[in-house]
Design a protein around this motif. Structure first.
Motif, PDB file in Angstrom:
ATOM      1  N   SER A 251     -23.456  12.480  -5.458  1.00  0.00           N
ATOM      2  CA  SER A 251     -23.475  11.046  -5.748  1.00  0.00           C
ATOM      3  C   SER A 251     -24.787  10.420  -5.325  1.00  0.00           C
ATOM      4  O   SER A 251     -25.581  11.017  -4.578  1.00  0.00           O
TER       5      SER A 251
ATOM      6  N   TYR B 205     -21.147  -6.527 -10.993  1.00  0.00           N
ATOM      7  CA  TYR B 205     -20.704  -5.290 -11.652  1.00  0.00           C
ATOM      8  C   TYR B 205     -20.755  -5.435 -13.171  1.00  0.00           C
ATOM      9  O   TYR B 205     -21.300  -4.589 -13.881  1.00  0.00           O
TER      10      TYR B 205
ATOM     11  N   TYR C 211     -26.832  -0.088 -14.323  1.00  0.00           N
ATOM     12  CA  TYR C 211     -26.957  -0.368 -12.893  1.00  0.00           C
ATOM     13  C   TYR C 211     -28.354  -0.041 -12.367  1.00  0.00           C
ATOM     14  O   TYR C 211     -28.537   0.255 -11.193  1.00  0.00           O
TER      15      TYR C 211
ATOM     16  N   GLN D   7     -30.222   2.393 -12.609  1.00  0.00           N
ATOM     17  CA  GLN D   7     -30.483   3.717 -12.070  1.00  0.00           C
ATOM     18  C   GLN D   7     -31.387   4.510 -13.010  1.00  0.00           C
ATOM     19  O   GLN D   7     -31.245   4.443 -14.225  1.00  0.00           O
TER      20      GLN D   7
ATOM     21  N   LYS E 215     -22.115   8.221 -14.410  1.00  0.00           N
ATOM     22  CA  LYS E 215     -20.864   7.482 -14.562  1.00  0.00           C
ATOM     23  C   LYS E 215     -21.039   6.075 -13.991  1.00  0.00           C
ATOM     24  O   LYS E 215     -21.779   5.883 -13.018  1.00  0.00           O
ATOM     25  N   PRO E 216     -20.371   5.083 -14.559  1.00  0.00           N
ATOM     26  CA  PRO E 216     -20.395   3.767 -13.922  1.00  0.00           C
ATOM     27  C   PRO E 216     -19.773   3.872 -12.533  1.00  0.00           C
ATOM     28  O   PRO E 216     -18.819   4.632 -12.322  1.00  0.00           O
ATOM     29  N   PRO E 217     -20.300   3.158 -11.559  1.00  0.00           N
ATOM     30  CA  PRO E 217     -19.659   3.184 -10.234  1.00  0.00           C
ATOM     31  C   PRO E 217     -18.235   2.663 -10.322  1.00  0.00           C
ATOM     32  O   PRO E 217     -17.928   1.812 -11.164  1.00  0.00           O
TER      33      PRO E 217
ATOM     34  N   SER F 266     -22.503   6.064  -7.315  1.00  0.00           N
ATOM     35  CA  SER F 266     -22.276   6.586  -8.665  1.00  0.00           C
ATOM     36  C   SER F 266     -22.445   8.097  -8.674  1.00  0.00           C
ATOM     37  O   SER F 266     -23.032   8.678  -7.755  1.00  0.00           O
ATOM     38  N   GLU F 267     -21.920   8.710  -9.738  1.00  0.00           N
ATOM     39  CA  GLU F 267     -21.968  10.169  -9.863  1.00  0.00           C
ATOM     40  C   GLU F 267     -22.499  10.552 -11.241  1.00  0.00           C
ATOM     41  O   GLU F 267     -22.338   9.803 -12.210  1.00  0.00           O
TER      42      GLU F 267
END
Length: 221
Positions: free
Chosen positions: A48, A88, A96, A98, A110-112, A130-131
């Motif tokens: 993550s 969010y 996000y 990233q 993935k979305p948090p 997030s992952e």
């Protein structure tokens, strides 16, 4: 512009970049100090990314005024949840903020599951985790960071230690890269169109200026 609208266009950039290379009308209105922790599994895949953003007192005070519904000059749990939900939803369209790449190819995240908001010492703090959508093996050059599609907010890593790795494999190296704006433009000249220089907020190229955590690991077969 109210806080909800501001949150809808929150973005990331460095103050130096904005002062030296971007048209005068494009500059950050909100500032935040960031921390990023990359957590690695025992099998050398990325588990993550943990983000923490601490916003400047001026912007934080506008958040307080906007979301303090009972006018008690603080944000209670319900009000903080409202802040977190607003951020969010607003940041979802931008992934996000990233930036994750493997050998310069984008990695989907993935979305948090949620964002957490806190208000501490007159500053708004946002945290989320997030992952990767698919297993992300540390192999070759893997970069992590945040970047700004609208140049509205300067979220900066003030110290290299604020970009950290938990369980970094011994065979990998860690480097914090802070691109020189002029050099970044020179290296990416062929990708930068007139549209970028006329209105950089309408492009996705601002990521070339982003501070990033670069991990280099032996390539896996």
């Amino acid at each position: 512009m109210n806080v909800r609208m501001r949150m809808a266009i929150l973005a990331t950039a460095t103050t130096t970049l904005l002062a030296s290379t971007i048209p005068a009308r494009v500059h950050p209105h909100v500032f935040a100090e960031a921390r990023l922790d990359v957590v690695v599994n025992p099998d050398h895949t990325v588990k993550s990314l943990r983000h923490v953003w601490r916003f400047d007192e001026l912007f934080s005070s506008t958040v307080l005024m906007e979301f303090d519904k009972n006018s008690d000059l603080k944000l209670d749990d319900a009000e903080l949840k409202d802040v977190a939900d607003t951020v969010y939803k607003s940041l979802a369209v931008y992934g996000y903020f990233q930036m994750v790449t493997v050998n310069d190819k984008d990695v989907e995240m993935k979305p948090p599951a949620k964002l957490i908001a806190n208000y501490d010492h007159d500053q708004l703090i946002i945290a989320f985790e997030s992952e990767p959508k698919k297993p992300l093996k540390l192999s070759g050059k893997v970069d992590f960071g945040v970047y700004d599609p609208s140049f509205y907010t300067a979220i900066d890593f003030t110290d290299d230690a604020n970009m950290a790795v938990e369980n970094l494999p011994s065979e990998c190296t860690r480097t914090v890269v802070r691109p020189d704006p002029d050099e970044a433009i020179k290296q990416n000249q062929s990708k930068l169109t007139d549209a970028f220089f006329n209105d950089p907020t309408g492009t996705d190229m601002s990521k070339i200026f982003a501070t990033r955590l670069e991990l280099n690991c032996p390539a896996q077969g």
